[in-house]
Design a protein around this motif. Sequence first.
Motif, mmCIF file in Angstrom:
data_model
loop_
_atom_site.group_PDB
_atom_site.id
_atom_site.type_symbol
_atom_site.label_atom_id
_atom_site.label_comp_id
_atom_site.label_asym_id
_atom_site.label_seq_id
_atom_site.Cartn_x
_atom_site.Cartn_y
_atom_site.Cartn_z
ATOM 1 N N GLY A 27 0.799 -1.214 0.000
ATOM 2 C CA GLY A 27 0.000 0.000 0.000
ATOM 3 C C GLY A 27 0.831 1.263 0.000
ATOM 4 N N GLY A 28 2.076 1.192 -0.452
ATOM 5 C CA GLY A 28 2.895 2.385 -0.545
ATOM 6 C C GLY A 28 3.920 2.516 0.567
ATOM 7 N N ARG A 29 3.867 1.620 1.545
ATOM 8 C CA ARG A 29 4.871 1.670 2.601
ATOM 9 C C ARG A 29 6.232 1.341 2.003
ATOM 10 N NH1 ARG A 29 0.578 -0.991 5.082
ATOM 11 N NH2 ARG A 29 1.523 -3.024 4.748
ATOM 12 N N GLY A 30 7.281 1.953 2.546
ATOM 13 C CA GLY A 30 8.615 1.729 2.017
ATOM 14 C C GLY A 30 9.030 2.822 1.060
ATOM 15 N N LEU A 31 8.085 3.697 0.662
ATOM 16 C CA LEU A 31 8.419 4.836 -0.179
ATOM 17 C C LEU A 31 8.960 5.963 0.684
ATOM 18 C CD1 LEU A 31 5.232 4.994 -2.449
ATOM 19 C CD2 LEU A 31 7.402 3.842 -2.934
ATOM 20 N N THR A 32 9.702 6.858 0.070
ATOM 21 C CA THR A 32 10.131 8.049 0.792
ATOM 22 C C THR A 32 8.902 8.923 1.054
ATOM 23 O OG1 THR A 32 10.501 9.394 -1.184
ATOM 24 C CG2 THR A 32 12.332 7.983 -0.436
ATOM 25 N N GLU A 33 9.057 9.894 1.930
ATOM 26 C CA GLU A 33 7.931 10.778 2.246
ATOM 27 C C GLU A 33 7.434 11.504 0.992
ATOM 28 O OE1 GLU A 33 6.868 14.598 5.167
ATOM 29 O OE2 GLU A 33 8.718 13.443 5.457
ATOM 30 N N ARG A 34 8.355 11.948 0.162
ATOM 31 C CA ARG A 34 7.972 12.649 -1.062
ATOM 32 C C ARG A 34 7.278 11.715 -2.046
ATOM 33 N NH1 ARG A 34 12.099 16.114 -4.972
ATOM 34 N NH2 ARG A 34 10.500 16.873 -6.425
ATOM 35 N N GLN A 35 7.795 10.500 -2.186
ATOM 36 C CA GLN A 35 7.163 9.525 -3.072
ATOM 37 C C GLN A 35 5.758 9.165 -2.584
ATOM 38 O OE1 GLN A 35 10.162 6.489 -2.834
ATOM 39 N NE2 GLN A 35 11.067 7.026 -4.819
ATOM 40 N N ALA A 36 5.626 8.971 -1.284
ATOM 41 C CA ALA A 36 4.322 8.623 -0.719
ATOM 42 C C ALA A 36 3.318 9.750 -0.932
ATOM 43 C CB ALA A 36 4.465 8.310 0.767
ATOM 44 N N GLU A 37 3.794 10.982 -0.827
ATOM 45 C CA GLU A 37 2.903 12.126 -1.029
ATOM 46 C C GLU A 37 2.433 12.192 -2.471
ATOM 47 O OE1 GLU A 37 1.575 16.005 -2.139
ATOM 48 O OE2 GLU A 37 3.524 15.202 -2.759
ATOM 49 N N ARG A 38 3.333 11.923 -3.418
ATOM 50 C CA ARG A 38 2.953 11.917 -4.830
ATOM 51 C C ARG A 38 1.965 10.791 -5.110
ATOM 52 N NH1 ARG A 38 8.581 13.183 -6.458
ATOM 53 N NH2 ARG A 38 8.889 10.939 -6.687
ATOM 54 N N ASP A 60 -0.075 9.403 -3.056
ATOM 55 C CA ASP A 60 -1.353 9.749 -2.438
ATOM 56 C C ASP A 60 -2.139 10.720 -3.322
ATOM 57 O OD1 ASP A 60 -3.142 9.640 -0.065
ATOM 58 O OD2 ASP A 60 -2.672 11.771 0.058
ATOM 59 N N ARG A 61 -1.457 11.675 -3.934
ATOM 60 C CA ARG A 61 -2.129 12.610 -4.830
ATOM 61 C C ARG A 61 -2.712 11.885 -6.034
ATOM 62 N NH1 ARG A 61 2.482 16.037 -4.818
ATOM 63 N NH2 ARG A 61 2.546 15.962 -7.115
ATOM 64 N N VAL A 62 -1.963 10.923 -6.561
ATOM 65 C CA VAL A 62 -2.435 10.148 -7.708
ATOM 66 C C VAL A 62 -3.697 9.360 -7.339
ATOM 67 C CG1 VAL A 62 -1.909 8.177 -9.190
ATOM 68 C CG2 VAL A 62 -0.201 9.975 -8.866
ATOM 69 N N VAL A 63 -3.689 8.694 -6.201
ATOM 70 C CA VAL A 63 -4.842 7.905 -5.762
ATOM 71 C C VAL A 63 -6.060 8.803 -5.571
ATOM 72 C CG1 VAL A 63 -5.779 6.553 -3.829
ATOM 73 C CG2 VAL A 63 -3.504 6.032 -4.737
ATOM 74 N N LYS A 64 -5.868 9.946 -4.932
ATOM 75 C CA LYS A 64 -6.992 10.872 -4.712
ATOM 76 C C LYS A 64 -7.536 11.404 -6.032
ATOM 77 C CE LYS A 64 -6.211 12.545 0.011
ATOM 78 N NZ LYS A 64 -5.473 11.395 0.477
ATOM 79 N N ALA A 65 -6.647 11.675 -6.970
ATOM 80 C CA ALA A 65 -7.082 12.156 -8.281
ATOM 81 C C ALA A 65 -7.895 11.091 -9.003
ATOM 82 C CB ALA A 65 -5.872 12.566 -9.118
ATOM 83 N N ALA A 66 -7.433 9.853 -8.954
ATOM 84 C CA ALA A 66 -8.148 8.761 -9.619
ATOM 85 C C ALA A 66 -9.517 8.535 -8.983
ATOM 86 C CB ALA A 66 -7.318 7.483 -9.573
ATOM 87 N N ILE A 67 -9.590 8.603 -7.662
ATOM 88 C CA ILE A 67 -10.870 8.431 -6.977
ATOM 89 C C ILE A 67 -11.834 9.538 -7.362
ATOM 90 C CG2 ILE A 67 -11.996 8.541 -4.711
ATOM 91 C CD1 ILE A 67 -9.649 6.943 -3.584
ATOM 92 N N ALA A 68 -11.335 10.760 -7.457
ATOM 93 C CA ALA A 68 -12.192 11.887 -7.845
ATOM 94 C C ALA A 68 -12.735 11.702 -9.258
ATOM 95 C CB ALA A 68 -11.416 13.198 -7.737
ATOM 96 N N LEU A 69 -11.882 11.282 -10.179
ATOM 97 C CA LEU A 69 -12.317 11.077 -11.558
ATOM 98 C C LEU A 69 -13.314 9.919 -11.644
ATOM 99 C CD1 LEU A 69 -8.906 11.551 -13.384
ATOM 100 C CD2 LEU A 69 -10.916 13.033 -13.603
ATOM 101 N N ALA A 70 -13.034 8.822 -10.950
ATOM 102 C CA ALA A 70 -13.940 7.670 -10.975
ATOM 103 C C ALA A 70 -15.277 8.009 -10.326
ATOM 104 C CB ALA A 70 -13.295 6.484 -10.271
#
Length: 214
Positions: free
Chosen positions: A9-20, A22-32
Motif C-alpha cells: 500500500g505504498g509503505r517503504g516509499l520516501t515521504e515525497r514519493q508517498a505524497e505523490r 497519495d495525490r495520484v490515488v486521490k485524483a483517480a478516486i475523484a475522476l472515478a
Amino acid sequence: MNVEQGRDGGRGLTERQAERRDRVVKAAIALASSGGYEAVQMRDVASKAGVALGTLYRYFSSKDHLLVSCLGEWTREFQQRVESRPPAGGSAADRVVDVLKRAATALERSPDLMAAFVTALTAISADDPVGLAEVSVVYEQLNEFITTAMADGEAIQREAVIRVVGMVWLAALIARVRGWAEAGQMADDLEAAVRLLLPGYGSAPRRAMARARA
C-alpha cells in the motif's frame, strides 16, 4: 516495468514519493467518482495529480492496478471509520452484518466509483502479479475488519467465513453494477450469507433470508 508501488500500500516509499502516490490515488478516486471507469485515463490522472505520466507509471502498472489500489485506500479509510465507531451487536453475526451493511451503503452512495472498482477488480488477470498483489491487500483489509467484528474466543473458522463472504460481496457488487440487482440488495445478500455462516443466524431478518433461499 519497474513499479515502485508494491503490495504494502505504498509503505517503504520516501515521504515525497508517498505524497505523490497519495495525490495520484486521490485524483483517480475523484475522476472515478464523477465518471466511472472510463473517466479514469492515466494522462488525466497525472494531470489532476500534478505529476508526470512517467512518474504515475512508476507507481501503477496500469489503470486497473491504480483503481484496485484506490479500492485499497477506500477500504483503509473505511476501516478507520469502523475503528472510531465499532460495530454494534450481541453476536459475531450481528457485528459482521453491521460493518458490512455500512460498507455496502457507503459504496452505493458512489455508484460510479463502485462500478470503477468492480471493473478493475474483474480485469486483473493471473499473469499480472502486481495487480494480484494489490487485490491481496484489499482481501487482507477485508479480513481484518471482519475479524475485528468477531469477538475473540468464538469458535469460528474465520478464514473460511471471510473467504466466502468476500466471494458473496464480489458477486453482489457485480450484480448491482450490472443492474441485475436493485438498490439495497447487496446489503441484504451479505446479511443472508453472514447469518447462514455465523452463529446467531436464527435472528436474520425475513427479507434477507428469503433472498438467500431464492
